[in-house]
Design a protein around this motif. Sequence first.
Motif, PDB file in Angstrom:
ATOM      1  N   PHE A 161       0.847  -1.188   0.000  1.00  0.00           N
ATOM      2  CA  PHE A 161       0.000   0.000   0.000  1.00  0.00           C
ATOM      3  C   PHE A 161       0.888   1.246   0.000  1.00  0.00           C
ATOM      4  N   VAL A 162       0.512   2.255  -0.786  1.00  0.00           N
ATOM      5  CA  VAL A 162       1.216   3.529  -0.764  1.00  0.00           C
ATOM      6  C   VAL A 162       0.179   4.645  -0.754  1.00  0.00           C
ATOM      7  N   ALA A 163       0.397   5.634   0.118  1.00  0.00           N
ATOM      8  CA  ALA A 163      -0.568   6.727   0.277  1.00  0.00           C
ATOM      9  C   ALA A 163       0.157   7.941   0.831  1.00  0.00           C
ATOM     10  N   PRO A 164      -0.381   9.147   0.604  1.00  0.00           N
ATOM     11  CA  PRO A 164       0.213  10.349   1.202  1.00  0.00           C
ATOM     12  C   PRO A 164       0.013  10.353   2.710  1.00  0.00           C
ATOM     13  N   ASP A 165       1.008  10.854   3.419  1.00  0.00           N
ATOM     14  CA  ASP A 165       0.993  10.811   4.887  1.00  0.00           C
ATOM     15  C   ASP A 165       0.217  11.997   5.457  1.00  0.00           C
ATOM     16  N   TYR A 166      -1.081  11.985   5.257  1.00  0.00           N
ATOM     17  CA  TYR A 166      -1.989  12.894   5.949  1.00  0.00           C
ATOM     18  C   TYR A 166      -3.314  12.165   6.105  1.00  0.00           C
ATOM     19  N   VAL A 193       3.843   8.241   2.485  1.00  0.00           N
ATOM     20  CA  VAL A 193       4.856   9.061   1.837  1.00  0.00           C
ATOM     21  C   VAL A 193       4.526  10.535   2.039  1.00  0.00           C
ATOM     22  N   PRO A 194       5.512  11.396   2.307  1.00  0.00           N
ATOM     23  CA  PRO A 194       5.225  12.829   2.437  1.00  0.00           C
ATOM     24  C   PRO A 194       4.428  13.335   1.234  1.00  0.00           C
ATOM     25  N   PRO A 195       3.361  14.081   1.458  1.00  0.00           N
ATOM     26  CA  PRO A 195       2.475  14.471   0.351  1.00  0.00           C
ATOM     27  C   PRO A 195       3.128  15.361  -0.695  1.00  0.00           C
ATOM     28  N   GLU A 196       4.221  16.040  -0.345  1.00  0.00           N
ATOM     29  CA  GLU A 196       4.894  16.912  -1.320  1.00  0.00           C
ATOM     30  C   GLU A 196       5.912  16.152  -2.174  1.00  0.00           C
ATOM     31  N   PRO A 202      12.593   5.754  -4.587  1.00  0.00           N
ATOM     32  CA  PRO A 202      13.000   4.941  -3.427  1.00  0.00           C
ATOM     33  C   PRO A 202      11.844   4.134  -2.842  1.00  0.00           C
ATOM     34  N   PHE A 203      10.667   4.722  -2.823  1.00  0.00           N
ATOM     35  CA  PHE A 203       9.508   4.024  -2.261  1.00  0.00           C
ATOM     36  C   PHE A 203       9.062   2.894  -3.188  1.00  0.00           C
ATOM     37  N   LEU A 204       9.084   3.155  -4.497  1.00  0.00           N
ATOM     38  CA  LEU A 204       8.687   2.125  -5.451  1.00  0.00           C
ATOM     39  C   LEU A 204       9.684   0.964  -5.446  1.00  0.00           C
ATOM     40  N   GLY A 205      10.959   1.279  -5.271  1.00  0.00           N
ATOM     41  CA  GLY A 205      11.960   0.218  -5.171  1.00  0.00           C
ATOM     42  C   GLY A 205      11.699  -0.681  -3.980  1.00  0.00           C
ATOM     43  N   ARG A 206      11.334  -0.079  -2.867  1.00  0.00           N
ATOM     44  CA  ARG A 206      11.030  -0.869  -1.657  1.00  0.00           C
ATOM     45  C   ARG A 206       9.807  -1.755  -1.891  1.00  0.00           C
ATOM     46  N   ILE A 207       8.817  -1.207  -2.617  1.00  0.00           N
ATOM     47  CA  ILE A 207       7.607  -1.986  -2.902  1.00  0.00           C
ATOM     48  C   ILE A 207       7.943  -3.179  -3.788  1.00  0.00           C
ATOM     49  N   LEU A 208       8.750  -2.970  -4.821  1.00  0.00           N
ATOM     50  CA  LEU A 208       9.119  -4.071  -5.716  1.00  0.00           C
ATOM     51  C   LEU A 208       9.897  -5.156  -4.986  1.00  0.00           C
ATOM     52  N   PHE A 228       2.836   7.929 -11.288  1.00  0.00           N
ATOM     53  CA  PHE A 228       2.538   6.944 -12.321  1.00  0.00           C
ATOM     54  C   PHE A 228       3.619   6.905 -13.402  1.00  0.00           C
ATOM     55  N   SER A 229       4.184   8.047 -13.716  1.00  0.00           N
ATOM     56  CA  SER A 229       5.274   8.056 -14.697  1.00  0.00           C
ATOM     57  C   SER A 229       6.456   7.230 -14.200  1.00  0.00           C
ATOM     58  N   GLN A 230       6.776   7.369 -12.906  1.00  0.00           N
ATOM     59  CA  GLN A 230       7.900   6.619 -12.341  1.00  0.00           C
ATOM     60  C   GLN A 230       7.555   5.138 -12.160  1.00  0.00           C
ATOM     61  N   MET A 231       6.269   4.816 -11.959  1.00  0.00           N
ATOM     62  CA  MET A 231       5.861   3.408 -11.963  1.00  0.00           C
ATOM     63  C   MET A 231       6.165   2.773 -13.321  1.00  0.00           C
ATOM     64  N   ARG A 232       5.787   3.496 -14.387  1.00  0.00           N
ATOM     65  CA  ARG A 232       6.038   2.975 -15.735  1.00  0.00           C
ATOM     66  C   ARG A 232       7.545   2.864 -15.995  1.00  0.00           C
ATOM     67  N   GLU A 233       8.295   3.858 -15.555  1.00  0.00           N
ATOM     68  CA  GLU A 233       9.749   3.887 -15.771  1.00  0.00           C
ATOM     69  C   GLU A 233      10.438   2.708 -15.087  1.00  0.00           C
ATOM     70  N   LEU A 234       9.997   2.339 -13.903  1.00  0.00           N
ATOM     71  CA  LEU A 234      10.629   1.262 -13.135  1.00  0.00           C
ATOM     72  C   LEU A 234      10.015  -0.103 -13.434  1.00  0.00           C
ATOM     73  N   GLY A 235       9.056  -0.153 -14.335  1.00  0.00           N
ATOM     74  CA  GLY A 235       8.466  -1.440 -14.703  1.00  0.00           C
ATOM     75  C   GLY A 235       7.498  -1.996 -13.674  1.00  0.00           C
ATOM     76  N   VAL A 236       6.917  -1.131 -12.860  1.00  0.00           N
ATOM     77  CA  VAL A 236       5.983  -1.599 -11.834  1.00  0.00           C
ATOM     78  C   VAL A 236       4.789  -2.303 -12.466  1.00  0.00           C
ATOM     79  N   PHE A 237       4.257  -1.756 -13.562  1.00  0.00           N
ATOM     80  CA  PHE A 237       3.058  -2.324 -14.171  1.00  0.00           C
ATOM     81  C   PHE A 237       3.326  -3.714 -14.761  1.00  0.00           C
ATOM     82  N   GLU A 238       4.604  -3.981 -15.133  1.00  0.00           N
ATOM     83  CA  GLU A 238       4.934  -5.295 -15.662  1.00  0.00           C
ATOM     84  C   GLU A 238       5.116  -6.328 -14.553  1.00  0.00           C
TER      85      GLU A 238
END
Length: 643
Positions: A161-166, A193-196, A202-208, A228-238
């Motif tokens: 799970f990933v969400a803004p920290d508020y 994750v900090p909302p800003e 780094p967070f997506l790497g930990r998730i993978l 979402f752009s960084q998800m695609r870049e790191l291959g998260v969707f694959e």
Amino acid sequence: MAQSFLKRMKEMVSGPSTIKIGVLTTKTGPLDYYGTMQVQGLELGLDYATAGSLEVAGRPIELIIEDDAGDVATAGRKARELIQQQDVHILLGCVSSAATLVVAGVAQEYRRLFLVEPAAADSITGEHRNRYVFRTAASVWQDAAAGGHYAVEQLGRTFCFVAPDYIFGRQSSAAWRQVIESHGGKALDDLLVPPETTDFRPFLGRILDTGAEVLVQSWSGAGHRPLFSQMRELGVFERMKVTGGLGDREGRHALGLDAVGMVGICKYSYTLPRNPVNDWLTNEHIKRHGEPPDLFTGGGCAAGIALVEALRQTGGDPGAQALIPVMEGLSFQGPKGTYTFRREDHQALQPMYVVEMVPDPEHPWAVPRLIRETAPEETAPPVTKAVTVTEEYVIETDQLRREFGALVAVANVSMRVRPNTIHSIIGPNGAGKTTFFNLLSGTLEPTSGEVFYKGRNITNLPLHRTAHLGIGRSFQVTNIFPNLTVLENVRLACQALGKDNFKMLRSHRAFRDYEERAWVVIRQVGLEQEALQLARTLPHGGQRKLELGIILASDPELLLLDEPSAGMAAEQVPELMELIQSIQRSGNKTILLVEHNMNVVMSISDTITVMHQGRVLAEGTPAEIAANEVVQSAYLGGLYDLG
């Protein structure tokens, strides 16, 4: 009966009064587009429900819109200003869940109905709810209930799970996790994750690294695109499925085709429901704004329809006491179909949508395709026990008003006085202070509005009844028996509220308890040496003390003191004020004070309310009032610069 007849006659002459709805939205900051959707939807909903007249039960509807900028302090301040200065009957908002919780407290304090749209945190209608709050917006639990079950059945068994920290992100992530685990899914990691944040790598790497099959994202606002752009870049969707709440059209356009293949929940999209309300909303929105409605437009529209339907059933009465029983259990037709305000928590149950993002054949972005529509009862949140943090007010008024012919002496004043404090009311001559006191004590009846003493409605009780309840009142002109002694004045006051007050043929010597009580009071006000003097022989300061003693004889919990230092020599005032403070401290009493002596007011008050032309101009601590530019201009004249 007579009052309602007079009200009808007045409306025949001047026309019915306007129903004012104060809207708190976000026009600045990262969530400004959410605010645009909210307001456009609300305007269209009101238009639809009133067939374009913007009237209900013959009363025009006015929206007063304020920008809270998504800030909790600003939201609270503007909510108070909408009530105190604009006399709004109903509040609607906010985009930010944190701001919504603050405004909910203001709504409870001022007894205003608060319709929540589009804020989604569960606690708004959960543990932090109050009876004045209703919500048309879907809560994060409803999102999770629609999407979580499907995710376990169709997408995988292990989750991150990933969400803004508020507040929104924390509660959304918690709801999804609870639903998923209740259906047999397993949580491997939960990132707040900090909302800003703009660099999510780094967070997506930990998730993978967890090896989870599914990522649940609960993001909102401007961070969608880099996430979402960084998800695609790191291959998260694959490497894993991605689900969660799907964003607004602006966000989908920014993502382009990166969103293709995502399966998640959608609160509203104009392409999903098939009903006359949604058809009208879609066509009218395109006509007015040049594009179809978006994610939160449907909720705003539903809020407008709900308000009109409820107001129609109350005959146009916008007061919370009339609206609440009507809205509890109310069902109405909105853009998504049937909505129902649940009686237990005032959350609107409504259809929800599980969708897959697919390519739009006409544009370079993805659009939602319906997989499943959930029925309202399928996603009903659990009813949680409300955490009630209430503060008893000794006396409070709701929209209190007094007219003398064409003159409005007190204009819809809502005020609360906390226990065991000194609360001063100041303002220029003619501000309505004494009339307000007369309404509190029962000397006058209001034209409209209500007065509550310790939670009890005492609006039309006469002076002798309010005195028996524990309210003592002094007047600008000294009110004593001049030809009785000091002791006789106080003893008579003790007897007046006693159980033997009608046994007129008995000697006063039989009432030793009253005399003993009288002596206690006389010592308290410092008149022991003058006890056997005729009251008329006392100096003016002594007569003021005696009047205070007469009030204290009945041992009231609330003292209404109207200019107690009026006519006193300057050197006598400090002694009287010291006496008032000692009475408040030693007797656990609450003092509501009208006073023109600013040195006195600033030195002894816990709270100051400024009245001007019958209205509340401002309220706050002495320092806050002294620094208030509006108060300086209207009343203090720059004399108290405490900055």
